[in-house]
Write a protein that holds these residues in place. Structure first.
Motif, mmCIF file in Angstrom:
data_model
loop_
_atom_site.group_PDB
_atom_site.id
_atom_site.type_symbol
_atom_site.label_atom_id
_atom_site.label_comp_id
_atom_site.label_asym_id
_atom_site.label_seq_id
_atom_site.Cartn_x
_atom_site.Cartn_y
_atom_site.Cartn_z
ATOM 1 N N GLY A 113 0.780 -1.229 0.000
ATOM 2 C CA GLY A 113 0.000 0.000 0.000
ATOM 3 C C GLY A 113 0.809 1.274 0.000
ATOM 4 N N ILE A 114 2.135 1.176 -0.167
ATOM 5 C CA ILE A 114 2.989 2.351 -0.223
ATOM 6 C C ILE A 114 3.036 2.839 -1.677
ATOM 7 C CG2 ILE A 114 5.268 3.296 0.326
ATOM 8 C CD1 ILE A 114 3.655 2.038 2.706
ATOM 9 N N PRO A 115 2.853 4.134 -1.931
ATOM 10 C CA PRO A 115 2.783 4.617 -3.320
ATOM 11 C C PRO A 115 4.155 4.802 -3.952
ATOM 12 C CG PRO A 115 2.507 6.451 -1.812
ATOM 13 C CD PRO A 115 2.590 5.215 -0.952
ATOM 14 N N GLN A 116 4.985 3.788 -3.835
ATOM 15 C CA GLN A 116 6.369 3.898 -4.281
ATOM 16 C C GLN A 116 6.964 2.510 -4.510
ATOM 17 O OE1 GLN A 116 10.603 5.472 -2.331
ATOM 18 N NE2 GLN A 116 8.689 5.841 -1.281
ATOM 19 N N PRO A 120 4.570 -10.726 7.035
ATOM 20 C CA PRO A 120 3.174 -10.376 6.725
ATOM 21 C C PRO A 120 2.915 -10.426 5.223
ATOM 22 C CG PRO A 120 4.453 -8.429 7.345
ATOM 23 C CD PRO A 120 5.314 -9.617 7.644
ATOM 24 N N ALA A 121 1.780 -10.976 4.860
ATOM 25 C CA ALA A 121 1.442 -11.123 3.443
ATOM 26 C C ALA A 121 1.197 -9.757 2.807
ATOM 27 C CB ALA A 121 0.197 -11.992 3.289
ATOM 28 N N PRO A 122 1.536 -9.602 1.523
ATOM 29 C CA PRO A 122 1.235 -8.344 0.823
ATOM 30 C C PRO A 122 -0.245 -7.987 0.935
ATOM 31 C CG PRO A 122 2.688 -9.700 -0.508
ATOM 32 C CD PRO A 122 2.254 -10.552 0.655
ATOM 33 N N LEU A 123 -0.522 -6.708 0.992
ATOM 34 C CA LEU A 123 -1.899 -6.230 1.090
ATOM 35 C C LEU A 123 -2.523 -6.043 -0.287
ATOM 36 C CD1 LEU A 123 -1.379 -3.473 3.833
ATOM 37 C CD2 LEU A 123 -1.996 -5.891 4.144
ATOM 38 N N VAL A 124 -1.676 -5.885 -1.313
ATOM 39 C CA VAL A 124 -2.155 -5.645 -2.671
ATOM 40 C C VAL A 124 -1.470 -6.653 -3.600
ATOM 41 C CG1 VAL A 124 -2.451 -3.957 -4.515
ATOM 42 C CG2 VAL A 124 -2.311 -3.187 -2.134
ATOM 43 N N THR A 125 -2.233 -7.487 -4.265
ATOM 44 C CA THR A 125 -1.660 -8.506 -5.137
ATOM 45 C C THR A 125 -1.793 -8.172 -6.620
ATOM 46 O OG1 THR A 125 -3.741 -9.748 -5.010
ATOM 47 C CG2 THR A 125 -1.994 -10.349 -3.456
ATOM 48 N N ASP A 126 -2.748 -7.291 -6.958
ATOM 49 C CA ASP A 126 -2.957 -6.905 -8.352
ATOM 50 C C ASP A 126 -2.291 -5.545 -8.588
ATOM 51 O OD1 ASP A 126 -3.836 -6.116 -10.851
ATOM 52 O OD2 ASP A 126 -5.895 -6.805 -10.541
ATOM 53 N N PRO A 127 -1.281 -5.477 -9.484
ATOM 54 C CA PRO A 127 -0.604 -4.201 -9.744
ATOM 55 C C PRO A 127 -1.536 -3.055 -10.115
ATOM 56 C CG PRO A 127 0.630 -5.999 -10.715
ATOM 57 C CD PRO A 127 -0.669 -6.591 -10.230
ATOM 58 N N SER A 128 -2.679 -3.394 -10.703
ATOM 59 C CA SER A 128 -3.623 -2.331 -11.080
ATOM 60 C C SER A 128 -4.237 -1.664 -9.856
ATOM 61 C CB SER A 128 -4.730 -2.892 -11.982
ATOM 62 O OG SER A 128 -5.534 -3.823 -11.270
ATOM 63 N N ASP A 129 -4.076 -2.298 -8.682
ATOM 64 C CA ASP A 129 -4.622 -1.747 -7.443
ATOM 65 C C ASP A 129 -3.570 -1.042 -6.592
ATOM 66 O OD1 ASP A 129 -7.193 -2.683 -8.007
ATOM 67 O OD2 ASP A 129 -6.795 -4.630 -7.071
ATOM 68 N N TYR A 130 -2.326 -0.965 -7.083
ATOM 69 C CA TYR A 130 -1.293 -0.260 -6.326
ATOM 70 C C TYR A 130 -1.699 1.200 -6.133
ATOM 71 C CZ TYR A 130 2.061 -4.095 -7.198
ATOM 72 O OH TYR A 130 2.715 -5.300 -7.243
ATOM 73 N N LYS A 131 -1.321 1.765 -5.005
ATOM 74 C CA LYS A 131 -1.583 3.179 -4.775
ATOM 75 C C LYS A 131 -0.664 3.990 -5.681
ATOM 76 C CE LYS A 131 -2.296 6.668 -1.234
ATOM 77 N NZ LYS A 131 -2.370 6.959 0.220
ATOM 78 N N THR A 132 -1.214 4.942 -6.388
ATOM 79 C CA THR A 132 -0.451 5.689 -7.381
ATOM 80 C C THR A 132 0.185 6.946 -6.783
ATOM 81 O OG1 THR A 132 -2.328 7.047 -8.067
ATOM 82 C CG2 THR A 132 -2.046 4.912 -9.172
ATOM 83 N N ALA A 133 1.168 7.468 -7.504
ATOM 84 C CA ALA A 133 1.798 8.720 -7.113
ATOM 85 C C ALA A 133 0.769 9.855 -7.122
ATOM 86 C CB ALA A 133 2.948 9.033 -8.070
ATOM 87 N N TYR A 134 -0.115 9.837 -8.101
ATOM 88 C CA TYR A 134 -1.167 10.855 -8.191
ATOM 89 C C TYR A 134 -2.034 10.853 -6.941
ATOM 90 C CZ TYR A 134 -5.341 13.307 -9.880
ATOM 91 O OH TYR A 134 -6.403 14.178 -10.010
ATOM 92 N N SER A 161 5.245 5.777 -7.524
ATOM 93 C CA SER A 161 6.440 6.501 -7.939
ATOM 94 C C SER A 161 7.628 5.559 -7.994
ATOM 95 C CB SER A 161 6.738 7.633 -6.954
ATOM 96 O OG SER A 161 7.397 7.141 -5.796
ATOM 97 N N TYR A 162 8.665 5.993 -8.682
ATOM 98 C CA TYR A 162 9.925 5.269 -8.565
ATOM 99 C C TYR A 162 10.547 5.631 -7.226
ATOM 100 C CZ TYR A 162 11.647 9.711 -10.638
ATOM 101 O OH TYR A 162 11.900 11.022 -10.930
#
Length: 390
Positions: A172-175, A199-213, A281-282
Motif C-alpha cells: 500500500g505504499i505509493p512507491q 506479513p502477506a502483501p496487502l495488494v496482489t494486483d498491480p492495477s490496485d497499487y496506490k499511485t503517485a497521483y 512513484s519510482y
C-alpha cells in the motif's frame, strides 16, 4: 506488553514513527489492545538536522536528550546509565555501500561496516526482538558474501532470523521501494514458540497499487504545510521537461537536440524522470545532482519535499528541520513509516499470539549458509579474502 525501543542510524524517524503507530486489535472484539505497543527509549544519528527532526516529531522536542547526536563510534553502547535498558531494537544501517546506484563497495566501503554497531547493541542488551533494514542491493554486495556475513553475525548474537525483500508497493505504499528487512527473535523466545512470519502483501494486483497521483493529490496538500516550497528551474530545464511525457526521462526521443543533455556514459533512467500518475512513484532517493529530484507528471518542475514526504507516507504534520537539501536527504534515506508499521504490527501480533496472513520469506538463512560453505570450503584463506574484496 509495551516494548521500550532503542535505535541506531535513526535518521528523521521513519522506523520509529512506524513503531509508534503500530497497534494491534483483539481478534474477537476488534478493540485496540492498549497494553501492547512500542515506546521510544533512545536513538542515535550523526546528522544534526535529522536528530532535530526525530526529536521534534517522535519526542516532542527538537533537543530531546534521548536523541544522541554524533558518530555512532562515539556512542557509549552498553553504558545503561546513558543508554538505558531496552526490550527491542531497530537499525537501518547506512546503505551507501550496498545501493545499486552507488559504487557498491559493500563491507569494504566507508559505511559498509557500520552494521557492526548494531551487532554490538544486540550483544550488550539482548532485546527480545530487533528489526534491521537495508537496500535490496545488500544481497549482491561482495559477490553475495556481505549479506551472508551480516546474517551470520546477527544470528550469532542469539537470534532466529527472518530476512525478506519487501516490495513496498505491495503493502500500500505509493512507491516502488524494495528493501531487505531482517526480523530477529531472541532464541530463548523462539524456542518457546514465538515465531515471526512475513506479513502477506496487502495488494496482489498491480492495477490496485496506490499511485503517485493519489498520494500527492488525495487529499490536497494544505497551503500552510511545511517543507512545501516550490523549486525554481531555468527556462531551459522547463522547456526540456515540456517534451518529456509522464514516466519519461531526459533521454526521451521527442526532446529537441539543442535541449538534450550532453552527458557521456550511462543514461541513468532517473535523470529528469517524470512521475507516471497511474503508477506508484519510482524510488525516492536522498541525494544526487541536478535532474535527480523527481519530477511532476504535469507541472514543469521537480517535486517539493512535502510531495516527496507524501510518497514516503510521512503525515503532513511531520515537520522536517534543515535546509531544503538537508530535508531532501532525510526524506529519501528514511524507511516509509506505513511500511515499518506493518512489520512492527506483525511482530506485536507474533508476541501476542494473534494470527495474521503471512507469506514465505525471500531468503532461508540455513540455505544461504550452506551455499557459502559450498562456494568457499575449498579456497585458501588468501583466496577467500580475494573473493570477498571483489
Amino acid at each position: 506488553m509495551i516494548f521500550k525501543k532503542g535505535e541506531l542510524f535513526s535518521g528523521p524517524g521513519g522506523l520509529s514513527l512506524g513503531a509508534k503507530m503500530a497497534k494491534i486489535k483483539d481478534p474477537t472484539s476488534g478493540e485496540i489492545l492498549k497494553d501492547w505497543g512500542i515506546e521510544h527509549k533512545w536513538a542515535n544519528d550523526y546528522d544534526p538536522d535529522a536528530c532535530s527532526t526525530f526529536g521534534k516529531n517522535i519526542c516532542g522536542d527538537p533537543d530531546d536528550s534521548s536523541v544522541h547526536c554524533g558518530p555512532v563510534e562515539n556512542l557509549p553502547i552498553g553504558d545503561k546509565s546513558i543508554l538505558g535498558e531496552i526490550d527491542c531494537f531497530s537499525f537501518g544501517f547506512p546503505c551507501n555501500d550496498y545501493s545499486q546506484v552507488g559504487e557498491k563497495h559493500g563491507l569494504n566501503g566507508k559505511f559498509g561496516p557500520l552494521y557492526s554497531y548494531g551487532v554490538k547493541v544486540l550483544r550488550e542488551y539482548q532485546p527480545k526482538f530487533f528489526i534491521a533494514e537495508n537496500v535490496g542491493g545488500l544481497q549482491s554486495a561482495n559477490e553475495g558474501q556481505a549479506f551472508i556475513q551480516i546474517l551470520l553475525e546477527l544470528q550469532d548474537c542469539g537470534y532466529t532470523l527472518t530476512p525478506h525483500l519487501y516490495k513496498f508497493e505491495e503493502y500500500g505504499i505509493p512507491q516502488a521501494r524494495h528493501r531487505i528487512i531482517m526480523v530477529g527473535i531472541r532464541n530463548d523466545l523462539a524456542e518457546e514458540g514465538i515465531e515471526f512470519k512475513v506479513p502477506a502483501p496487502l495488494v496482489t494486483d498491480p492495477s490496485d497499487y496506490k499511485t503517485a497521483y493519489d498520494a500527492i493529490t488525495n487529499p490536497p496538500i494544505p497551503e500552510d504545510a511545511s517543507n512545501n516550497e516550490l523549486p525554481k528551474h531555468t527556462e531551459r530545464v522547463k522547456k526540456m521537461l515540456s517534451y518529456i511525457p509522464p514516466g519519461g526521462n531526459a533521454w526521451h526521443a521527442d526532446i529537441p537536440e539543442e535541449l538534450r543533455l550532453k552527458v557521456k556514459g550511462a543514461k541513468l533512467s532517473s535523470i529528469y524522470k517524470r512521475l507516471d500518475p497511474k503508477r506508484p512513484s519510482y524510488t525516492v532517493t536522498g541525494s544526487g545532482g541536478g535532474g535527480t529530484h523527481m519530477y511532476h507528471w504535469n507541472e514543469l518542475r521537480a517535486l517539493t519535499n512535502r510531495e516527496r514526504a507524501r510518497l514516503q507516507t510521512f503525515p503532513d504534520d511531520y515537520v522536517f528541520i534543515g535546509s531544503r537539501e538537508a530535508v531532501r536527504k532525510q526524506i529519501g534515506m528514511a524507511v516509509p513509516p506505513q511500511g515499518a508499521q506493518i512489520v512492527f504490527e506483525a511482530v506485536l501480533k507474533t508476541f501476542a499470539g494473534i494470527p495474521y496472513k503471512s507469506t514465505d520469506p525471500s531468503f532461508d538463512v540455513e540455505i544461504l549458509k550452506e551455499k557459502q560453505k559450498l562456494l568457499f570450503e575449498d579456497l585458501s584463506p588468501d583466496q577467500k579474502q580475494f573473493v570477498f574484496n571483489i
